[in-house]
Design an enzyme around this catalytic site. Structure first.
Site, PDB file in Angstrom:
ATOM      1  N   ARG A  13      -6.662   3.748 -15.068  1.00 23.31           N
ATOM      2  CA  ARG A  13      -6.675   4.464 -13.781  1.00 23.31           C
ATOM      3  C   ARG A  13      -7.315   5.854 -13.850  1.00 23.31           C
ATOM      4  O   ARG A  13      -8.102   6.202 -12.977  1.00 23.31           O
ATOM      5  CB  ARG A  13      -5.264   4.531 -13.190  1.00 23.31           C
ATOM      6  CG  ARG A  13      -4.675   3.142 -12.883  1.00 23.31           C
ATOM      7  CD  ARG A  13      -3.370   3.197 -12.108  1.00 23.31           C
ATOM      8  NE  ARG A  13      -3.576   3.674 -10.772  1.00 23.31           N
ATOM      9  CZ  ARG A  13      -3.384   4.916 -10.379  1.00 23.31           C
ATOM     10  NH1 ARG A  13      -2.891   5.808 -11.203  1.00 23.31           N
ATOM     11  NH2 ARG A  13      -3.644   5.269  -9.154  1.00 23.31           N
TER      12      ARG A  13
ATOM     13  N   TYR B  34     -10.401   5.835 -11.390  1.00 20.88           N
ATOM     14  CA  TYR B  34     -10.222   6.485 -10.083  1.00 20.88           C
ATOM     15  C   TYR B  34     -10.004   7.991 -10.224  1.00 20.88           C
ATOM     16  O   TYR B  34      -9.538   8.613  -9.267  1.00 20.88           O
ATOM     17  CB  TYR B  34      -8.973   5.949  -9.366  1.00 20.88           C
ATOM     18  CG  TYR B  34      -8.737   4.475  -9.323  1.00 20.88           C
ATOM     19  CD1 TYR B  34      -9.588   3.621  -8.614  1.00 20.88           C
ATOM     20  CD2 TYR B  34      -7.631   3.917  -9.953  1.00 20.88           C
ATOM     21  CE1 TYR B  34      -9.330   2.263  -8.543  1.00 20.88           C
ATOM     22  CE2 TYR B  34      -7.368   2.552  -9.882  1.00 20.88           C
ATOM     23  CZ  TYR B  34      -8.221   1.736  -9.181  1.00 20.88           C
ATOM     24  OH  TYR B  34      -7.954   0.407  -9.108  1.00 20.88           O
TER      25      TYR B  34
ATOM     26  N   GLU C  86       3.985  -6.700   1.583  1.00 21.92           N
ATOM     27  CA  GLU C  86       3.484  -7.051   0.254  1.00 21.92           C
ATOM     28  C   GLU C  86       3.429  -5.833  -0.666  1.00 21.92           C
ATOM     29  O   GLU C  86       2.370  -5.436  -1.127  1.00 21.92           O
ATOM     30  CB  GLU C  86       2.056  -7.618   0.378  1.00 21.92           C
ATOM     31  CG  GLU C  86       1.931  -8.771   1.365  1.00 21.92           C
ATOM     32  CD  GLU C  86       0.482  -9.136   1.679  1.00 21.92           C
ATOM     33  OE1 GLU C  86       0.253 -10.262   2.161  1.00 21.92           O
ATOM     34  OE2 GLU C  86      -0.423  -8.300   1.444  1.00 21.92           O
ATOM     35  N   PRO C  87       4.551  -5.210  -0.954  1.00 18.14           N
ATOM     36  CA  PRO C  87       4.520  -4.007  -1.775  1.00 18.14           C
ATOM     37  C   PRO C  87       4.325  -4.325  -3.263  1.00 18.14           C
ATOM     38  O   PRO C  87       4.902  -5.283  -3.789  1.00 18.14           O
ATOM     39  CB  PRO C  87       5.908  -3.396  -1.549  1.00 18.14           C
ATOM     40  CG  PRO C  87       6.792  -4.567  -1.263  1.00 18.14           C
ATOM     41  CD  PRO C  87       5.927  -5.588  -0.555  1.00 18.14           C
ATOM     42  N   GLY C  88       3.497  -3.542  -3.909  1.00 17.07           N
ATOM     43  CA  GLY C  88       3.304  -3.691  -5.351  1.00 17.07           C
ATOM     44  C   GLY C  88       3.638  -2.389  -6.050  1.00 17.07           C
ATOM     45  O   GLY C  88       4.708  -2.210  -6.629  1.00 17.07           O
ATOM     46  N   ARG C  89       2.715  -1.437  -5.909  1.00 21.13           N
ATOM     47  CA  ARG C  89       2.862  -0.137  -6.568  1.00 21.13           C
ATOM     48  C   ARG C  89       4.206   0.527  -6.285  1.00 21.13           C
ATOM     49  O   ARG C  89       4.852   1.063  -7.179  1.00 21.13           O
ATOM     50  CB  ARG C  89       1.731   0.781  -6.085  1.00 21.13           C
ATOM     51  CG  ARG C  89       1.632   2.090  -6.842  1.00 21.13           C
ATOM     52  CD  ARG C  89       0.669   3.053  -6.134  1.00 21.13           C
ATOM     53  NE  ARG C  89      -0.588   2.428  -5.780  1.00 21.13           N
ATOM     54  CZ  ARG C  89      -1.668   2.402  -6.561  1.00 21.13           C
ATOM     55  NH1 ARG C  89      -1.650   2.984  -7.725  1.00 21.13           N
ATOM     56  NH2 ARG C  89      -2.778   1.791  -6.147  1.00 21.13           N
TER      57      ARG C  89
ATOM     58  N   CYS D 288     -14.589   4.558 -27.422  1.00 19.75           N
ATOM     59  CA  CYS D 288     -15.895   5.214 -27.508  1.00 19.75           C
ATOM     60  C   CYS D 288     -16.569   5.338 -26.149  1.00 19.75           C
ATOM     61  O   CYS D 288     -17.572   4.678 -25.868  1.00 19.75           O
ATOM     62  CB  CYS D 288     -16.777   4.455 -28.482  1.00 19.75           C
ATOM     63  SG  CYS D 288     -15.994   4.348 -30.086  1.00 19.75           S
TER      64      CYS D 288
ATOM     65  N   TYR E 290      -0.498  -1.362 -12.033  1.00 19.40           N
ATOM     66  CA  TYR E 290      -1.922  -1.253 -12.359  1.00 19.40           C
ATOM     67  C   TYR E 290      -2.135  -0.547 -13.700  1.00 19.40           C
ATOM     68  O   TYR E 290      -3.106   0.162 -13.901  1.00 19.40           O
ATOM     69  CB  TYR E 290      -2.682  -0.551 -11.214  1.00 19.40           C
ATOM     70  CG  TYR E 290      -2.406  -1.214  -9.877  1.00 19.40           C
ATOM     71  CD1 TYR E 290      -2.939  -2.480  -9.590  1.00 19.40           C
ATOM     72  CD2 TYR E 290      -1.573  -0.622  -8.927  1.00 19.40           C
ATOM     73  CE1 TYR E 290      -2.656  -3.115  -8.387  1.00 19.40           C
ATOM     74  CE2 TYR E 290      -1.286  -1.258  -7.723  1.00 19.40           C
ATOM     75  CZ  TYR E 290      -1.825  -2.500  -7.464  1.00 19.40           C
ATOM     76  OH  TYR E 290      -1.544  -3.128  -6.290  1.00 19.40           O
TER      77      TYR E 290
ATOM     78  N   GLY F 289       0.764  -1.240   0.000  1.00 21.81           N
ATOM     79  CA  GLY F 289       0.000   0.000   0.000  1.00 21.81           C
ATOM     80  C   GLY F 289       0.793   1.288   0.000  1.00 21.81           C
ATOM     81  O   GLY F 289       0.208   2.368  -0.140  1.00 21.81           O
TER      82      GLY F 289
END
Ligand code: PLP
Length: 413
Positions: free
Chosen positions: A316, A320, A277-280, A346, A375, A242
């Site tokens: 994204r 968001y 658990e790092p992703g971004r 479209c 992502y 996160g």
């Protein structure tokens, strides 16, 4: 300024380079939309995590970017994997990640996925409900295995991020309420095919201010001592991922060391091993999406730049209202205009930037959409029957295609 996103990204002689390679040359060679990833950056981020958390197991969150070569990079740097599906388990094992370094979260694991993960003997299931405990216990019994579990708890802290990616609050579908989690633990403790080994929490994503982690870690550690007093052997405290990244010029790019300052004081006196658990924060600013300007169009006071990357390539902004910084690949003296950068799909929601002050760009030139490593491709789709982009990994002046651009035949058969 660009080096605050990624130290390997820079203008040289008015042209944008990543790890010493000209983005214009790569765009011309491979076409656009094109995802580029900087291997050095990804390695450096994983090393920064290792340095900040020398005792912890770092499990790369595969969902941020599941390209097999990116997972393999994480494996080379000693990382394990945090998975949320059978597909991610398959990809992680195929990349050579040891099952003993794989943790599995997700509210809706299917029987088939659970069976696959049990047979693979992964380190730990991060269980999200009573019912999942029962199903997992029964399945483990059938397969003659004892399964290690943690319960995902909701510390009910506000991560101050987008509501769609806040996962640790009471009202979210994830985990169980930390206040009543002891009930789930006692229940799990009575199931004979389960071995309770950990506590898991993941409070959300794109968290720039680390203070919510302080509160979450304190609450988790309180639960840890409560469980230990009740006779549980809690070997792992998994604080999830996160940590946020710099997307817009006014944001910072927090370091793993900042996260360590928030989490470690609470955890260090426990006997548990920390899992993250790092992703971004590993891959996000390692990636750039290159797109080519197709048309320019003015309607009333609006100036539109229509590019060949759409919401199917990078969802994204549409999903968001996320900000992605956009810069031209060739830097020239020219006026700035308020611009909507839109894709070919479209849908009115198909934009990469709205009302953005951008240099007046021309048809045919390339734009770089920054912070696209996490992502980005992972959330892309075939909407409007658009083939998915090509992915290229660059490292110190060399490059490798890690996923070919799709053909119509590939999609339609
Ligand atoms: C998505 C997710 C992560 C990774 O989140 P980032 O914001 O990319 O670091 C980690 N753990 C779990 C359980 C997740 O769902």
């Amino acid at each position: 300024m660009l080096n605050e996103y990624n130290p390997h990204l820079e203008y040289k002689g008015g042209e944008l380079y990543l790890e010493g390679l000209s983005l214009k040359a790569l765009a011309e060679q491979f076409g656009t939309p094109l995802y580029l990833y900087s291997a050095s950056y990804i390695r450096e981020r994983l090393r920064a995590y290792k340095k900040a958390f020398p005792e912890a197991l770092i499990c790369y969150a595969v969902k941020a970017n599941f390209n097999p070569h990116i997972i393999a990079l994480a494996k080379e740097e000693g990382a394990g994997a945090d998975i949320v599906s059978g597909g991610e388990l398959y990809a992680s094992l195929k990349a050579g990640i040891e099952p003993s370094k794989i943790v599995y979260a997700g509210v809706g694991k299917t029987l088939r996925e659970l069976e696959y993960a049990i047979s693979s003997d992964i380190l730990m299931f991060n269980v999200e409900s009573f019912m999942e405990l029962d199903v997992l216990d029964e399945l483990a019994g059938k397969l003659g295995r004892k399964v290690r579990i943690a319960i995902r708890v909701n510390p009910d802290v506000d991560p101050k991020t987008h509501p769609y990616i806040s996962t640790g609050m009471k009202k979210s579908k994830f985990g169980v309420d930390i206040k009543t989690a002891k009930k789930e633990y006692e229940y799990a403790g009575r199931l004979k095919n389960l071995q309770v080994v950990g506590i898991h929490c993941h409070i959300g994503s794109q968290i720039l201010d680390v203070s919510p982690y302080i509160e979450a870690a304190q609450k988790v550690v309180e639960l840890y001592y409560e469980l230990v007093r009740s006779g549980f052997e809690i070997e792992y405290i998994d604080m999830g991922g996160g940590l946020g990244i710099k997307y817009s010029p006014d944001q910072s790019n927090p370091e793993p060391a900042d996260l360590a300052e928030a989490i470690l004081p609470a955890i260090k006196d426990t006997k548990a091993k920390l899992i993250l658990e790092p992703g971004r924060s590993v891959v996000g600013n390692g990636g750039v999406l290159l797109t080519q300007v197709q048309f320019l169009k003015d309607k009333g006071h609006k100036h539109f730049v229509i590019v060949d990357a759409g919401m199917n390539d990078l969802v994204r902004p549409a999903m968001y209202s996320a900000y992605h910084h956009i810069v031209p690949v060739e830097k020239k003296e020219r006026p700035y205009v308020k611009t909507d950068v839109v894709g070919p799909v479209c849908e009115t929601g198909d934009f990469l930037a709205l009302d953005r002050e951008l240099p007046l760009v021309e048809r045919g030139e390339y734009l770089a959409v920054l912070s696209a490593g996490a992502y980005g491709f992972a959330m892309s789709s075939h909407y409007n029957l658009r083939p998915k982009a090509c992915e290229v990994l660059v490292e110190k002046g060399s490059y490798r295609v890690i996923r070919e651009r799709e053909s119509y035949e590939y999609i339609i058969g």
